[in-house]
Scaffold this motif. Structure first.
Motif, short mmCIF file in Angstrom:
data_model
loop_
_atom_site.label_atom_id
_atom_site.label_comp_id
_atom_site.label_asym_id
_atom_site.label_seq_id
_atom_site.Cartn_x
_atom_site.Cartn_y
_atom_site.Cartn_z
N ALA A 166 0.83 -1.21 0.00
CA ALA A 166 0.00 0.00 0.00
C ALA A 166 0.87 1.26 0.00
O ALA A 166 0.57 2.23 -0.71
CB ALA A 166 -0.91 -0.02 1.21
N LEU A 169 2.26 2.19 -3.27
CA LEU A 169 1.23 2.72 -4.17
C LEU A 169 0.80 4.12 -3.75
O LEU A 169 -0.15 4.68 -4.30
CB LEU A 169 0.02 1.78 -4.20
N GLY A 170 1.48 4.67 -2.75
CA GLY A 170 1.24 6.07 -2.37
C GLY A 170 0.38 6.26 -1.15
O GLY A 170 0.07 7.40 -0.78
N ALA A 171 -0.07 5.17 -0.50
CA ALA A 171 -0.99 5.32 0.63
C ALA A 171 -0.28 5.77 1.91
O ALA A 171 0.85 5.37 2.16
CB ALA A 171 -1.70 3.99 0.89
N THR A 175 -4.96 5.78 5.43
CA THR A 175 -5.55 4.97 4.37
C THR A 175 -5.26 3.49 4.61
O THR A 175 -6.15 2.64 4.44
CB THR A 175 -4.95 5.38 3.00
N ARG A 179 -8.54 1.42 5.21
CA ARG A 179 -9.02 0.75 3.99
C ARG A 179 -8.43 -0.64 3.78
O ARG A 179 -8.95 -1.39 2.97
CB ARG A 179 -8.74 1.63 2.78
N LEU B 92 -10.24 -6.56 -1.41
CA LEU B 92 -10.60 -5.83 -2.63
C LEU B 92 -10.62 -6.77 -3.83
O LEU B 92 -9.86 -7.74 -3.87
CB LEU B 92 -9.59 -4.70 -2.89
N PHE B 100 -6.23 0.78 -6.78
CA PHE B 100 -5.87 1.31 -5.46
C PHE B 100 -4.93 2.52 -5.55
O PHE B 100 -5.19 3.57 -4.97
CB PHE B 100 -5.23 0.21 -4.61
N GLY B 101 -3.84 2.36 -6.29
CA GLY B 101 -2.87 3.45 -6.41
C GLY B 101 -3.46 4.68 -7.07
O GLY B 101 -3.14 5.82 -6.71
N ARG B 103 -6.64 5.53 -6.98
CA ARG B 103 -7.58 6.13 -6.04
C ARG B 103 -6.83 6.97 -5.00
O ARG B 103 -7.25 8.07 -4.66
CB ARG B 103 -8.38 5.02 -5.36
N VAL B 104 -5.72 6.41 -4.52
CA VAL B 104 -4.91 7.14 -3.53
C VAL B 104 -4.39 8.45 -4.13
O VAL B 104 -4.34 9.49 -3.46
CB VAL B 104 -3.73 6.25 -3.05
N ARG B 148 -1.28 -3.89 -10.91
CA ARG B 148 -1.49 -2.91 -9.84
C ARG B 148 -0.27 -2.00 -9.70
O ARG B 148 -0.41 -0.79 -9.50
CB ARG B 148 -1.73 -3.66 -8.51
N PRO B 152 -0.47 3.14 -11.76
CA PRO B 152 -0.24 4.58 -11.53
C PRO B 152 0.91 5.17 -12.36
O PRO B 152 1.37 6.25 -12.07
CB PRO B 152 0.09 4.65 -10.02
#
Lengths: 263, 355
Positions: A166, A169-171, A175, A179, B92, B100-101, B103-104, B148, B152
């Motif tokens: 996560a 992926l930038g979270a 988050t 999430r 998910l 996911f990426g 959306r973030v 995934r 992004p």
């Protein structure tokens, strides 16, 4: 029938009887309020008592706030310990077990001394403050169950790799926890939540010594002054607890699926 | 190599008193596919995790696109990563995992949905968007993990032993798929593996790591045919090692099990009388001199394994064993154990191993 099966069923029957017979006896006694016939008069009296509704409502609210506080404290703590500080896990486990060995009366007397009206944190100076202190106390009492439930839930997922996946992926932390982590340990959190609910609904010592209008002191008060109503209340409390357990099982069906729990 | 896109300069990593990566330097060109190859514990994953931002270097700098990212957090680096254990989010669906990426990053829903479809098509799973990870096979899960990571549009793609958990057949097909997707997108990629065949088959360049150091960086051809160290030579491919004593360092003349060999190269700084290790790939040796294979050693055939199209022969040269493979020729009988043989090779294929 094979002799092994016979003994297994006999043991099961004896065990079930040990639990069920007292419950049936209590129910039977509660239904004997009207002379000469069985009735639900005792239950009607209990449900019709405004103090029952008030105290039960109060305890339900206290339970909800306790659960929220417990989740807020326990989920991030258990998560962080699994992720970054696994070496302190035995210490935290020991701390979470303390409420089981320190009687509630000791904790509540400590609170009264620490948070009186002259203290820098005068929780007891107002009714709302006392309610808050009661919720904090309940959260402590429920800690062993909530922490273990959440920790067990976290054990079923690869916390570190999911967090890193996560993050890359930038979270951010919020988050990740809301999430990913929380949805994946939802069943565990719910188990902890309903155990907390069951504890709070029947808790007497803290509510009584902090003089709050909770269901536990009401139960005690009725038990000391009435004959049939306490039996009816005992059955109701038992039904509420079992209802909570059933809800856990039902909600588990709607929880997010994973490789660990595919169906 | 095209312009440098990723630059790792003097990176070192220690955990307490243990140093796991030492003085690591590497420049990677835009769109290059680089493999970190080495045994377990050599520091390859730690180096990758430093590029990802999960570990902080004890010393040195990492630049991506000319920008120093050494102190940036993983979620600020715009890097995509695929993990060995897939690491798909179990709560998910496939489509939600890929999104996911996006959306973030706050990508609009319509744009995100379109990108998810593109990615599903790219990994050839356009119909599986609504499935949950547990409903997919290992290979499908890893392809979703790749989608995934790519969704992004990251600046770098990091692959941490992504094929290790898969069975052999899926591993081969997926590595080819990864390479073809990487070429199609032109994304700079670092691939960590301990499987030499994987690294040799899909990389532009390989960095062979040993004990925290990059022993050699080069193309698969260079790594295999011109290993710089004894470790690289041993780790990559099968190798026959012969101990030799230098007779004439300047002329390159050595003694192997009582036989004199001319290497035709200066062996300095080694001196006459020193012992050196010589290495020969099995495919560089044949039974009997042919064409350029003018170098020769007398040997005795130790054993013969008939493998169908290939015959594997093990021979003895003094105390050393030299293995070689010959094609099965139905018109010729296979070699016989105990028979004398002449091992032929081109002198330039004889490698002198550095320590």
């Amino acid at each position: 029938m094979k002799s092994g099966k016979f003994w297994a069923w006999l043991t099961f029957g004896l065990g079930a009887a040990y639990f069920i017979i007292p419950l049936l006896a209590t129910l039977e006694f509660a239904m004997r309020m009207r002379r000469g016939t069985y009735s639900f008069d005792a239950f009607a009296v209990v449900f019709g008592d405004p103090r029952f509704q008030q105290t039960f409502g109060y305890s339900v609210m206290a339970a909800i706030f306790t659960i929220l506080l417990g989740v807020l404290i326990v989920v991030p703590t258990a998560y962080w310990i699994r992720l970054r500080m696994p070496h302190i896990r035995p210490i935290v486990e020991f701390v979470t077990l303390l409420p089981l060995v320190i009687p509630a009366i000791v904790i509540v007397f400590g609170y009264i001394r620490m948070y009186g009206s002259n203290s820098p944190l005068p929780f007891l100076a107002s009714a709302r403050g006392t309610d808050a202190l009661l919720v904090i106390g309940y959260a402590i009492l429920a800690l062993p169950y909530m922490y273990r439930a959440v920790d067990t839930g976290l054990r079923t997922i690869d916390v570190r790799t999911l967090t890193e996946a996560a993050q890359i992926l930038g979270a951010g932390w919020a988050t990740i926890i809301t999430r990913l982590i929380l949805p994946n340990v939802l069943i565990a959190v719910l188990s902890g939540a309903f155990l907390t609910f069951a504890i709070v609904i029947g808790e007497f010592t803290m509510a009584s010594l902090l003089n709050r209008p909770a269901f536990g002191p009401y139960l005690q008060n009725i038990g000391a002054n009435r004959a049939y109503e306490p039996a009816a209340l005992a059955v109701i409390t038992f039904a509420v607890t079992w209802g909570c357990m059933s809800v856990i099982q039902m909600l588990a069906r709607f929880a997010p699926k994973s490789a660990n729990r595919p169906d | 190599m095209t312009e440098t896109y990723l630059s790792i300069q003097g990176v070192q990593k220690s955990f307490g008193s243990t140093t796991v990566v030492r003085d690591f330097n590497l420049d990677v060109g835009r769109g290059e596919f680089i493999s970190f190859l080495g045994p377990s514990g050599c520091g390859k994953t730690t180096m990758l995790r430093m590029v990802a931002g999960f570990e902080e270097p004890s010393a040195g700098k990492i630049f991506v696109g000319g920008k120093d990212v050494t102190n940036l957090k993983p979620n600020q680096r715009k890097v995509g990563m695929v993990f060995q254990a897939y690491a798909l989010f179990p709560n998910l669906t496939v489509a939600q995992n890929i999104a996911f990426g996006l959306r973030v990053a706050g990508t609009p829903k319509a744009e995100s949905a379109q990108r998810v479809q593109e990615m599903l098509k790219l990994i050839s799973l356009p119909h599986l968007g609504d499935r949950y990870p547990y409903q997919l096979s290992g290979g499908q899960q890893q392809r979703v993990a790749l989608a995934r990571a790519l969704a992004p549009k990251p600046r770098l793609l990091l692959l941490d032993e992504p094929l290790s958990a898969l069975d052999a057949k899926v591993r081969v097909s997926l590595r080819e798929e990864i390479r073809s997707i990487q070429k199609e997108l032109g994304i700079t990629t670092i691939f960590v593996t301990h499987d030499q065949e994987e690294a040799l088959s899909i990389s532009d360049r390989i960095v062979v790591m040993n004990n925290g150091r990059a022993d050699q960086a080069g193309t698969p051809f260079e790594i295999y045919n011109r290993p710089a160290t004894r470790f690289v030579a041993n780790f990559v491919g099968t190798l026959n090692v012969l101990e030799a004593r230098i007779l004439d360092a300047e002329a390159g003349s050595v003694d192997v099990a009582g036989q004199t060999l001319a290497l035709h190269r200066d062996l300095a700084p080694k001196r006459n009388g020193d012992t050196i290790s010589l290495a020969l790939r099995p495919e560089a040796v044949s039974l009997g001199r042919t064409g350029e294979r003018t170098g020769a050693l007398d040997a005795t055939i130790a054993d013969v394994h008939f493998l169908g199209s290939v015959i594997r022969v093990r021979t003895k040269v003094g105390d050393s064993t030299v293995s070689l493979d010959t094609f099965n020729d139905p018109t010729m009988p296979p070699p016989v154990s105990g028979a004398p043989a002449e091992l032929a090779f081109a002198p330039r294929d004889l490698m002198v191993l550095a320590d």
